[in-house]
Design a protein around this motif. Structure first.
Motif, short mmCIF file in Angstrom:
data_model
loop_
_atom_site.label_atom_id
_atom_site.label_comp_id
_atom_site.label_asym_id
_atom_site.label_seq_id
_atom_site.Cartn_x
_atom_site.Cartn_y
_atom_site.Cartn_z
N HIS A 166 7.46 7.10 -0.44
CA HIS A 166 8.32 6.91 0.59
C HIS A 166 9.37 5.95 -0.05
O HIS A 166 10.48 6.34 0.35
N GLY A 167 9.13 5.14 -0.75
CA GLY A 167 10.08 3.99 -1.29
C GLY A 167 10.57 4.53 -2.48
O GLY A 167 11.03 3.59 -3.49
N GLY A 172 10.00 12.80 -1.47
CA GLY A 172 8.87 13.06 -2.24
C GLY A 172 7.70 13.49 -1.66
O GLY A 172 7.30 13.41 -0.53
N ASP A 173 6.89 14.44 -2.69
CA ASP A 173 6.02 15.08 -1.96
C ASP A 173 4.44 14.12 -1.76
O ASP A 173 3.56 14.66 -1.48
N ASP A 174 4.70 12.93 -2.27
CA ASP A 174 3.63 11.95 -2.15
C ASP A 174 3.86 11.03 -1.07
O ASP A 174 3.61 9.76 -1.19
N GLY A 183 0.85 -1.41 -0.09
CA GLY A 183 -0.07 0.23 -0.16
C GLY A 183 0.81 1.24 0.11
O GLY A 183 1.60 1.37 -0.99
N PRO A 184 0.60 1.93 1.10
CA PRO A 184 1.44 3.24 1.25
C PRO A 184 2.93 3.48 0.85
O PRO A 184 3.45 4.61 0.41
N PHE A 185 3.66 2.39 1.32
CA PHE A 185 5.19 2.59 1.21
C PHE A 185 5.71 2.73 -0.20
O PHE A 185 6.55 3.74 -0.38
N TYR A 186 5.18 2.22 -1.01
CA TYR A 186 5.60 2.47 -2.55
C TYR A 186 4.56 3.33 -3.39
O TYR A 186 4.74 3.31 -4.50
N GLY A 187 3.41 3.56 -2.92
CA GLY A 187 2.36 4.32 -3.27
C GLY A 187 1.39 3.31 -4.30
O GLY A 187 0.91 3.84 -5.04
N PHE A 188 1.84 1.95 -3.69
CA PHE A 188 0.90 1.11 -4.83
C PHE A 188 -0.62 1.19 -4.36
O PHE A 188 -1.40 0.40 -5.29
N VAL A 248 1.94 -1.60 -9.73
CA VAL A 248 2.25 -2.54 -8.78
C VAL A 248 3.25 -3.73 -9.09
O VAL A 248 2.81 -4.42 -10.03
N LYS A 249 4.14 -3.69 -8.39
CA LYS A 249 5.38 -4.74 -8.62
C LYS A 249 5.38 -5.76 -7.33
O LYS A 249 5.73 -5.61 -6.21
N SER A 250 4.67 -6.81 -7.78
CA SER A 250 4.56 -8.07 -6.59
C SER A 250 5.93 -8.44 -6.06
O SER A 250 6.00 -8.70 -4.87
N ALA A 251 7.15 -8.46 -6.85
CA ALA A 251 8.01 -9.04 -6.65
C ALA A 251 8.79 -7.95 -5.39
O ALA A 251 9.35 -8.09 -4.48
N VAL A 252 8.53 -6.50 -5.71
CA VAL A 252 8.95 -5.50 -4.79
C VAL A 252 8.32 -5.63 -3.48
O VAL A 252 9.02 -5.50 -2.29
N ILE A 253 7.23 -6.15 -3.56
CA ILE A 253 6.30 -6.11 -2.18
C ILE A 253 6.98 -7.51 -1.32
O ILE A 253 7.11 -7.49 -0.20
N ASP A 254 7.19 -8.60 -2.22
CA ASP A 254 7.63 -9.87 -1.59
C ASP A 254 9.03 -9.40 -0.90
O ASP A 254 9.39 -10.14 0.21
N ASN A 255 9.89 -8.69 -1.63
CA ASN A 255 10.98 -8.53 -1.00
C ASN A 255 11.13 -7.68 0.08
O ASN A 255 11.85 -7.85 1.21
N TRP A 256 10.06 -6.64 0.27
CA TRP A 256 10.22 -5.82 1.42
C TRP A 256 9.73 -6.75 2.71
O TRP A 256 9.99 -6.66 3.68
#
Length: 278
Positions: free
Chosen positions: A258-259, A226-228, A166-171, A178-186
């Motif tokens: 943020h990310g 980042g301003d978002d 959700g909010p960490f990467y603005g997904f 939305v990149k599922s592998a980025v979510i999985d790695n986090w």
């Protein structure tokens, strides 16, 4: 694995890549992640001729899951222990989020002798303080951080999944890529660390007033935000930090989350390189 043991007996994991005679860049990761969150930056700067170093904060990643010292003072002291072990000189220190607080504390409290630190960078960083106080009435109410603690204690695995998705990467924004592998790695990085360190770390990143640390940073400081940013709102963080630190430059990124070091690594890496070489 490369590790050191601090004076209080805590084992800290670190990576150290590249020519030992090259200018070092030390990266300080955010909560609740690890040195792996800097993969895109470490590979980029290694390819550009730098020596790159990153460590796992105590209780995070591959460092010891001790039940003490989860505060900004210990974070900075642990970073200093790595610096001294490697005898880093003329180093660039780059911190993301909580790691930005760690950088501010390290440079202000341990950046001696003077040739240890050349420049510093705060990216989406938590200083001067996230929580609302009389000094900083624009901060977030303490209930926000109480909610983080409750979510972590109730179901850490689901909480981390939701934060990354959700909010960490603005997904959670309309039209987000939305990149599922980025979510999985986090999630992978977060679950490698200890629940207690992460729980207590919430107080460290939200309630530590680092105004004095920022005032003490006299080396060139680049503040990027980042301003978002839905995690660390930029108005009470990056904008204020750049105003407080005596030799700071602020750069805001329209629409970046943020990310952003992950979602917009190409832009951030180029800007970091320009600052370092400038």
């Amino acid at each position: 694995m490369s590790t050191i043991t601090t004076q209080d007996g805590t084992e800290i994991f670190f990576k150290d890549w590249g020519p030992k005679n090259a200018q070092p860049i030390m990266f300080h990761h955010g909560w609740p992640l690890s040195a792996d969150d800097w993969d895109a930056q470490m590979l980029f700067f290694l390819a550009n001729g730098f020596r790159v170093i990153a460590h796992d904060r105590r209780g995070h990643g591959r460092s010891a899951q001790v039940d003490f010292g989860h505060d900004m003072a210990h974070y900075a002291a642990d970073a200093a222990a790595v610096v001294e072990h490697l005898d880093l000189r003329n180093a660039i220190h780059i911190g993301h989020s909580t790691g930005g607080g760690e950088v501010a504390a390290y440079v202000a409290r341990h950046g001696i002798p003077a040739d240890r630190v050349a420049k510093a960078v705060l990216v989406s960083a938590v200083p001067p303080i996230m929580a609302r106080t009389e000094r900083y009435p624009g901060g977030l109410p303490i209930e926000v951080f109480d909610g983080l603690r409750k979510s972590l204690a109730d179901n850490r695995a689901q909480f981390y999944r939701d934060l990354a998705a959700g909010p960490f990467y603005g997904f959670n924004r309309d039209g987000a890529d939305v990149k599922s592998a980025v979510i999985d790695n986090w999630w992978r990085q977060g679950m490698m660390g200890g629940a207690l360190a992460h729980y207590q770390g919430i107080k460290a990143f939200s309630e530590t007033d680092q105004t004095d640390d920022l005032k003490a940073i006299t080396v060139p400081l680049l503040v990027l935000h980042g301003d978002d940013d839905q995690i660390v709102p930029y108005q009470n963080a990056g904008v204020l930090s750049a105003d407080i630190a005596p030799n700071a430059t602020l750069k805001l990124y329209k629409g970046y989350p943020h990310g952003m070091l992950t979602t917009n690594a190409d832009v951030l890496n180029a800007d970091l390189l320009a600052f370092i070489r400038g």
